[in-house]
Scaffold this active site. Sequence first.
Site, mmCIF file in Angstrom:
data_model
loop_
_atom_site.group_PDB
_atom_site.id
_atom_site.type_symbol
_atom_site.label_atom_id
_atom_site.label_comp_id
_atom_site.label_asym_id
_atom_site.label_seq_id
_atom_site.Cartn_x
_atom_site.Cartn_y
_atom_site.Cartn_z
ATOM 1 N N THR A 136 70.761 64.303 62.902
ATOM 2 C CA THR A 136 71.978 63.486 62.971
ATOM 3 C C THR A 136 71.815 62.314 63.933
ATOM 4 O OG1 THR A 136 74.250 63.561 63.829
ATOM 5 C CG2 THR A 136 72.766 65.185 64.697
ATOM 6 N N ASP A 137 72.619 61.274 63.729
ATOM 7 C CA ASP A 137 72.602 60.136 64.667
ATOM 8 C C ASP A 137 73.217 60.507 66.021
ATOM 9 O OD1 ASP A 137 75.279 60.346 63.874
ATOM 10 O OD2 ASP A 137 75.505 58.224 63.331
ATOM 11 N N GLU A 138 73.909 61.663 66.065
ATOM 12 C CA GLU A 138 74.606 62.028 67.309
ATOM 13 C C GLU A 138 73.638 62.331 68.452
ATOM 14 O OE1 GLU A 138 78.063 64.529 66.747
ATOM 15 O OE2 GLU A 138 78.213 63.948 64.647
ATOM 16 N N TYR A 161 76.762 70.452 70.207
ATOM 17 C CA TYR A 161 76.160 70.270 68.879
ATOM 18 C C TYR A 161 75.001 69.276 68.934
ATOM 19 C CZ TYR A 161 75.506 68.177 64.231
ATOM 20 O OH TYR A 161 74.947 67.672 63.077
ATOM 21 N N LYS A 165 70.923 69.774 68.332
ATOM 22 C CA LYS A 165 70.150 69.050 67.301
ATOM 23 C C LYS A 165 69.031 68.237 67.967
ATOM 24 C CE LYS A 165 70.705 68.826 63.392
ATOM 25 N NZ LYS A 165 70.259 69.674 62.243
HETATM 26 P P1 NAD Z 1 77.356 72.502 56.708
HETATM 27 O O1 NAD Z 1 77.960 73.094 57.940
HETATM 28 O O2 NAD Z 1 78.237 72.081 55.596
HETATM 29 O O3 NAD Z 1 76.310 73.537 56.074
HETATM 30 C C1 NAD Z 1 75.398 74.253 56.849
HETATM 31 C C2 NAD Z 1 74.752 75.311 55.961
HETATM 32 O O4 NAD Z 1 73.815 76.049 56.771
HETATM 33 C C3 NAD Z 1 75.748 76.332 55.392
HETATM 34 O O5 NAD Z 1 75.466 76.563 54.026
HETATM 35 C C4 NAD Z 1 75.483 77.578 56.222
HETATM 36 O O6 NAD Z 1 75.752 78.789 55.509
HETATM 37 C C5 NAD Z 1 73.998 77.433 56.547
HETATM 38 N N1 NAD Z 1 73.635 78.161 57.775
HETATM 39 C C6 NAD Z 1 74.255 78.076 58.986
HETATM 40 N N2 NAD Z 1 73.669 78.910 59.851
HETATM 41 C C7 NAD Z 1 72.646 79.517 59.205
HETATM 42 C C8 NAD Z 1 71.663 80.473 59.579
HETATM 43 N N3 NAD Z 1 71.621 80.971 60.813
HETATM 44 N N4 NAD Z 1 70.740 80.841 58.654
HETATM 45 C C9 NAD Z 1 70.769 80.329 57.402
HETATM 46 N N5 NAD Z 1 71.690 79.436 56.982
HETATM 47 C C10 NAD Z 1 72.618 79.048 57.881
HETATM 48 O O7 NAD Z 1 76.442 71.328 57.230
HETATM 49 P P2 NAD Z 1 76.189 69.875 56.595
HETATM 50 O O8 NAD Z 1 77.284 68.983 57.008
HETATM 51 O O9 NAD Z 1 75.842 70.023 55.162
HETATM 52 O O10 NAD Z 1 74.891 69.434 57.415
HETATM 53 C C11 NAD Z 1 73.588 69.798 56.965
HETATM 54 C C12 NAD Z 1 72.562 69.264 57.952
HETATM 55 O O11 NAD Z 1 72.669 67.846 58.032
HETATM 56 C C13 NAD Z 1 72.737 69.804 59.373
HETATM 57 O O12 NAD Z 1 71.458 70.039 59.905
HETATM 58 C C14 NAD Z 1 73.442 68.668 60.106
HETATM 59 O O13 NAD Z 1 73.104 68.669 61.478
HETATM 60 C C15 NAD Z 1 72.870 67.455 59.386
HETATM 61 N N6 NAD Z 1 73.742 66.257 59.351
HETATM 62 C C16 NAD Z 1 75.038 66.355 58.927
HETATM 63 C C17 NAD Z 1 75.832 65.202 58.855
HETATM 64 C C18 NAD Z 1 77.264 65.249 58.356
HETATM 65 O O14 NAD Z 1 77.945 64.219 58.380
HETATM 66 N N7 NAD Z 1 77.754 66.360 57.840
HETATM 67 C C19 NAD Z 1 75.292 63.962 59.230
HETATM 68 C C20 NAD Z 1 73.955 63.906 59.661
HETATM 69 C C21 NAD Z 1 73.192 65.064 59.700
HETATM 70 P P1 TYD Z 2 84.096 64.849 62.400
HETATM 71 O O1 TYD Z 2 84.387 64.759 60.941
HETATM 72 O O2 TYD Z 2 84.344 66.142 63.108
HETATM 73 O O3 TYD Z 2 82.583 64.376 62.600
HETATM 74 P P2 TYD Z 2 81.768 64.028 63.977
HETATM 75 O O4 TYD Z 2 82.475 64.611 65.126
HETATM 76 O O5 TYD Z 2 80.460 64.723 63.722
HETATM 77 O O6 TYD Z 2 81.658 62.527 64.000
HETATM 78 O O7 TYD Z 2 84.935 63.735 63.150
HETATM 79 C C1 TYD Z 2 84.840 62.367 62.788
HETATM 80 C C2 TYD Z 2 85.692 61.582 63.748
HETATM 81 O O8 TYD Z 2 87.072 61.933 63.535
HETATM 82 C C3 TYD Z 2 85.416 61.908 65.207
HETATM 83 O O9 TYD Z 2 85.574 60.709 65.970
HETATM 84 C C4 TYD Z 2 86.499 62.901 65.592
HETATM 85 C C5 TYD Z 2 87.673 62.473 64.725
HETATM 86 N N1 TYD Z 2 88.578 63.543 64.265
HETATM 87 C C6 TYD Z 2 89.961 63.358 64.371
HETATM 88 O O10 TYD Z 2 90.448 62.329 64.872
HETATM 89 N N2 TYD Z 2 90.771 64.348 63.895
HETATM 90 C C7 TYD Z 2 90.297 65.498 63.351
HETATM 91 O O11 TYD Z 2 91.101 66.398 62.945
HETATM 92 C C8 TYD Z 2 88.871 65.653 63.234
HETATM 93 C C9 TYD Z 2 88.289 66.910 62.632
HETATM 94 C C10 TYD Z 2 88.065 64.646 63.703
#
Ligand code: NAD
Ligand code: TYD
Length: 355
Positions: A136-138, A161, A165
């Site tokens: 992630t970019d975070e 988090y 990561k």
């Molecule tokens: P998500 O939370 O929707 O899904 C995570 C998946 O991992 C789920 O299916 C869960 O069952 C599985 N999982 C969790 N713990 C596990 C374990 N111990 N063993 C096996 N499986 C397990 O997550 P997402 O939003 O799809 O993100 C996927 C990846 O992309 C993550 O690594 C996250 O850090 C990265 N990412 C997410 C975003 C975003 O905006 N959602 C952006 C950049 C990077």
């Molecule tokens: P989120 O979807 O949790 O992603 P991330 O924290 O990984 O960026 O949140 C996106 C942005 O929205 C973040 O600045 C937090 C804000 N946020 C709210 O204002 N209200 C909410 O209920 C949630 C879940 C997030």
Amino acid sequence: MSKSTIIITGGAGFIGSHVVRRFVNNYPDYKIYNFDNLTYAGNLANLKDIELKSNYHFIKGDITDAAFVNKLFADINPDAVIHLAAESHVDRSITNPLEFIMTNIVGTVNLLNAARHTWIKDKKVSSGKRFYHISTDEVYGSLGNTGFFTENTSYDPRSPYSASKASSDHLVMAYHHTYHLPVVLSNCSNNYGSHHFPEKLIPLAINNIKNMKPVPVYGKGENVRDWLYVEDHARAIDVIFHKGKEGEKYNVGGNNEWKNIDLIRLLCSVMDKKLNRKEGTSASLITFVTDRPGHDLRYAIDSTKLQNELGWKPSLQFEEGLEKTVDWYLANDAWLQQVTSGEYMTYYQHQYDAR
Ligand code: NAD
Ligand code: TYD
């Protein structure tokens, strides 16, 4: 990699399910193993459309269980890993950091160890192998009002988090430098789209607006995120997996920055239109609530390297992607009901335990 056997971890989650679908449909010669523990965020209903394809297999298991991971690698002998499994929600990491340390750090090390022991014998690395870590970019921390994260930006994670990561990214690179494990890594901005668990901002707001419930905006809603359509991320993962240079990292972003409050206002007007509500009805639900502790102000990705070297760029304008996303949620009420009730967990748990 013409007949690849690939383990995709976290394939039942939001981004993972889009990646699994893409690889199963586009690469019929590959064997895709979706390795997922089906936590609250993992849902096999996300993959209903491909679950019967002959090149798709589901493995229920926990990446924190080293013995299970080692046996899986011995049994399958994978050519590659695309690692998405993670605990992914910042707010949950603030209330329960240890779960993030276990899955995101220990789980990643278990996979790295299994790949290392399977692919590297007598210091010789088998050819054609690849460990692709999705991050992630975070990890880069928070920007002020200007500037962008590049691949050379120093890590400065600020939530449990992002710290977990960042640790996993460092370990992936350490295994490359120390053991010559063939790795590639990417860091992506916030994703949005279908099958997104309704605890994250966009799906939570859609669900609440639909049900005429308050839409919580943290602080003053001034925080900025760079939003990318999830299918564009899945396409970037495909490109980096096949063409990315070993040992390199790539930033993936939408070049699409929105202040939370502006995004929510846009979403409210889309929802009013789609639900035939009087304009302003959904916006009246916006409720400013106590800010998230340590809330990062701004994320913005510079993805020039990926665009110039591998020819990827985002395909959708945000307005179009947001409408598609709203349409999906409104057409898939059963999915929303199921994930908000948690009933899918017991259903699928049962089904797979019975096999
Ligand atoms: P998500 O939370 O929707 O899904 C995570 C998946 O991992 C789920 O299916 C869960 O069952 C599985 N999982 C969790 N713990 C596990 C374990 N111990 N063993 C096996 N499986 C397990 O997550 P997402 O939003 O799809 O993100 C996927 C990846 O992309 C993550 O690594 C996250 O850090 C990265 N990412 C997410 C975003 C975003 O905006 N959602 C952006 C950049 C990077
Ligand atoms: P989120 O979807 O949790 O992603 P991330 O924290 O990984 O960026 O949140 C996106 C942005 O929205 C973040 O600045 C937090 C804000 N946020 C709210 O204002 N209200 C909410 O209920 C949630 C879940 C997030």
